[in-house]
Design a protein around this motif. Sequence first.
Motif, short mmCIF file in Angstrom:
data_model
loop_
_atom_site.label_atom_id
_atom_site.label_comp_id
_atom_site.label_asym_id
_atom_site.label_seq_id
_atom_site.Cartn_x
_atom_site.Cartn_y
_atom_site.Cartn_z
N ASN A 123 -11.63 -38.95 3.94
CA ASN A 123 -12.41 -38.37 5.03
C ASN A 123 -13.33 -37.25 4.56
O ASN A 123 -14.19 -36.82 5.31
CB ASN A 123 -11.47 -37.83 6.12
CG ASN A 123 -10.74 -38.95 6.84
OD1 ASN A 123 -11.30 -40.03 7.05
ND2 ASN A 123 -9.48 -38.70 7.22
N SER A 124 -13.13 -36.78 3.35
CA SER A 124 -13.92 -35.65 2.85
C SER A 124 -14.90 -36.12 1.78
O SER A 124 -14.49 -36.59 0.72
CB SER A 124 -12.99 -34.57 2.27
OG SER A 124 -13.74 -33.60 1.57
N ILE A 125 -16.19 -35.98 2.06
CA ILE A 125 -17.22 -36.32 1.08
C ILE A 125 -17.08 -35.43 -0.15
O ILE A 125 -17.19 -35.89 -1.29
CB ILE A 125 -18.63 -36.15 1.69
CG1 ILE A 125 -18.84 -37.12 2.86
CG2 ILE A 125 -19.71 -36.37 0.62
CD1 ILE A 125 -18.91 -38.57 2.49
N GLU A 126 -16.81 -34.13 0.07
CA GLU A 126 -16.68 -33.19 -1.05
C GLU A 126 -15.55 -33.59 -1.98
O GLU A 126 -15.71 -33.60 -3.21
CB GLU A 126 -16.44 -31.76 -0.55
CG GLU A 126 -17.53 -31.25 0.39
CD GLU A 126 -17.12 -31.35 1.84
OE1 GLU A 126 -17.14 -30.31 2.53
OE2 GLU A 126 -16.78 -32.47 2.28
N ASP A 127 -14.39 -33.91 -1.39
CA ASP A 127 -13.25 -34.30 -2.21
C ASP A 127 -13.55 -35.56 -3.00
O ASP A 127 -13.18 -35.68 -4.18
CB ASP A 127 -12.01 -34.53 -1.33
CG ASP A 127 -11.42 -33.21 -0.83
OD1 ASP A 127 -11.90 -32.15 -1.28
OD2 ASP A 127 -10.51 -33.26 0.02
N ASN A 173 -22.72 -26.30 4.41
CA ASN A 173 -22.66 -24.85 4.18
C ASN A 173 -21.67 -24.43 3.10
O ASN A 173 -21.30 -23.26 3.00
CB ASN A 173 -22.33 -24.10 5.49
CG ASN A 173 -23.42 -24.27 6.52
OD1 ASN A 173 -24.61 -24.20 6.21
ND2 ASN A 173 -23.02 -24.51 7.77
N ASN A 174 -21.23 -25.37 2.27
CA ASN A 174 -20.34 -25.07 1.16
C ASN A 174 -21.07 -25.26 -0.16
O ASN A 174 -21.99 -26.07 -0.27
CB ASN A 174 -19.10 -25.96 1.19
CG ASN A 174 -18.23 -25.69 2.40
OD1 ASN A 174 -18.05 -24.54 2.79
ND2 ASN A 174 -17.70 -26.74 3.01
N ILE A 175 -20.66 -24.51 -1.18
CA ILE A 175 -21.16 -24.68 -2.54
C ILE A 175 -19.98 -25.10 -3.40
O ILE A 175 -19.07 -24.31 -3.66
CB ILE A 175 -21.79 -23.38 -3.10
CG1 ILE A 175 -22.96 -22.92 -2.23
CG2 ILE A 175 -22.25 -23.60 -4.53
CD1 ILE A 175 -23.59 -21.61 -2.69
N ILE A 176 -20.00 -26.37 -3.83
CA ILE A 176 -18.92 -26.88 -4.66
C ILE A 176 -19.47 -27.04 -6.07
O ILE A 176 -20.46 -27.76 -6.28
CB ILE A 176 -18.38 -28.23 -4.13
CG1 ILE A 176 -17.88 -28.07 -2.70
CG2 ILE A 176 -17.25 -28.74 -5.02
CD1 ILE A 176 -18.84 -28.52 -1.66
#
Length: 739
Positions: free
Chosen positions: A339-343, A367-370
Amino acid sequence: MSEQLIDLTNCDREPIHIPGQIQSHGFFIVVDDACFIRFYSENVFNFLPSIPTDLLGRHIQDIEPLIGKNEPPDFINQLLNFGRGNKSFDQTNPFQTDIQGKPFYLIISKADNYFVLEFETATSDMNLDLQKMIGRSISEMLADKNLQHLLNNSARQVKQVIGYDRVMIYRFAEDGHGEVLAEAKNDDLEPWLGLHYPASDIPKQARELYKVNLTRLIANVHTTPSKVVTSANFGTTPLNLTHSQLRAVSPIHIQYLKNMGVDSSFSISLLYKGELWGLIACHNYTPRFIDFKTRESSKLIGQILSSALEFRQDEENQQLHERFVGTVDKLSKYMLKTNSIEDALTRQDSTILEAVNAEGVVLLYENNIIKQGKVPADEQIRELTAWLTTHVNEPVYYTDHLSAAYPAAEAYKHVASGVMVTTLSRELGEYVIWFKPEQLQTITWAGNPDKPAELQNDGTFKISPRHSFEAWSQTVVNKSTPWLNEEVKSVIRLKEEIMYAINQKAGAIRLLNERLKQAYEELDTFSFTISHDLKNPLSAIKSYSQLLTRDTTLKPEAQKVLDRIVNRADRMNYMINEVLDYSRIGRSDIEFTKIEVAPIINDIAKELGIVYDTEKLQLNIGATPDIQGDPLMISQVFANLLSNAVKYSGQSDPQIVSIEGRETEGGIIYSISDNGLGIDIKQLPQIFELFKRMDNVQDIEGSGVGLAIVKRIIEKHKGKIWVDSELGRGTTFHVEFSN
């Protein structure tokens, strides 16, 4: 001889294809299509003392006995007719004849509306069994699989074949400057291996000619070229000597060779996919003449080496391609499973960092910087993102010299001298940014590249004397290793996968969907306007024009104008219908049914035979597994993709179009490929945009709507579409339908 003064301010625009003179080791006569003499070289009288002085306007038959006294009557016209029939003079060049009791080669080429008859002596400074030597040399060259070994061995083999004092393999960089990658030389000469030469040494127009003429001989730099003679009665356009063997050399280049102490040079072009990769550059410190047949045999070495280089490069590209494709495929599966694109992109065993050869990557999303790997500080990233938002419009932007465009980046050049950026949403400030660190490089130039000439007291420039070729070192800073085409392709594909996953998961909460909804509403209004406010007056224009064509008193010119109005009205009506089709897809609901694809493909193939000239078309139909969807829409998808494949491969011979489906874990993928024009890598991200047509297909009929319709249909079916393409080598569209 005093050193020649030459103005270098415009050397990159010097019209070297129309020099107005030729090298003096041969002569030429130029005839028109009716075999009347329109040009000749001034030195023709040195080779043929008894030839009439009033050559211009004479028929070539008048002087044939002086050119080839043992040849049959009208032999030159017969050679010209043979070449016209074959659309090439390759089979007749060279034609050996006899002039003043000495063997000569006649080489024929086309120059606009004229035929250039060039005559060179058939003897050479070489006395070798060239065929045997070249065969042995090619075998030894290709035995090496290591690229540097291949280049070193090739230089040695070429030197052995032609016997020049120095043989170099010289590669051009993207900016036009060159580097000596391999060298074979006499023991008494200083080495030039590793030296770089500025682009001004071999300017752009010269590099273009090297793609046309694969060998180039300068027999003796100390001879005086012979002028081309013509008459104002035959026009004032200079004679185009692009294809001439004897074409004179730029005086700038002659002086350049003299300053190096070179008396004779010979070059063989090395091509990669039709573009100039480099040269086999040969220098001799005494004059040398190589006859035409020997030059043609030497050209074979260049062609074989070009093929070997292309094979080695393609092999390397394929390995990179497979590695990057594997990474993107894994990331695509992760994004669909979690469900998480970032993960999915940053916390799995394969991450976005591996999609290219970078040392750091930043994902700016929601709004996150990974961050992964070596990247700038957060504040520097935010400032860079703000700059990207206002200065970068390309879907994929990349540079190996970021500080040149964005000076603030010099502060973190150790991690970000090079960047590649793909935009997910400019409005939301969402990007993926890859970073490459500074790659310090010391380049050794053959002289200072910034000072190719010296200003004289009279205001002219003189090419620098011998000291300008002494080694001059320069350290290149603020630049990373360049981004490769395979890296760009990987990022383009990854962006498509990310956008697909975002659209699948984000739903109505994302600003993008709200904007799409607004766009659909505006499109509906636009479609209503087109159908009601444009189609009716358009029909009236066509009807009135057709009525006027029945007027028998109309002049032919007026009739042609009316026919054009009717034709353009039909064209405009077709484009309106295309736009209406595009808008209707968004409003249509789909009832999924089982579709047998084979009958659809067969019907389309029959229609293609009616619409296009398919006499040389080889249509390969592989497996056609059934899919789920709307039959009418799916038929429109295949018809559009197959029609494009046939249309844009029409210039290929043979013309090959293939379609095949295969089952995968995620569904069924159909691939439609052709061997046609291909698409520039920089334009790949834009091909599915409405009314977007590629630069190389502007002369081919099309509306720029078809692929936008295809993409919309596929998205409506919750499928995916992507493309692999390369200029001049064809295109493959992949369409994935979910189970």
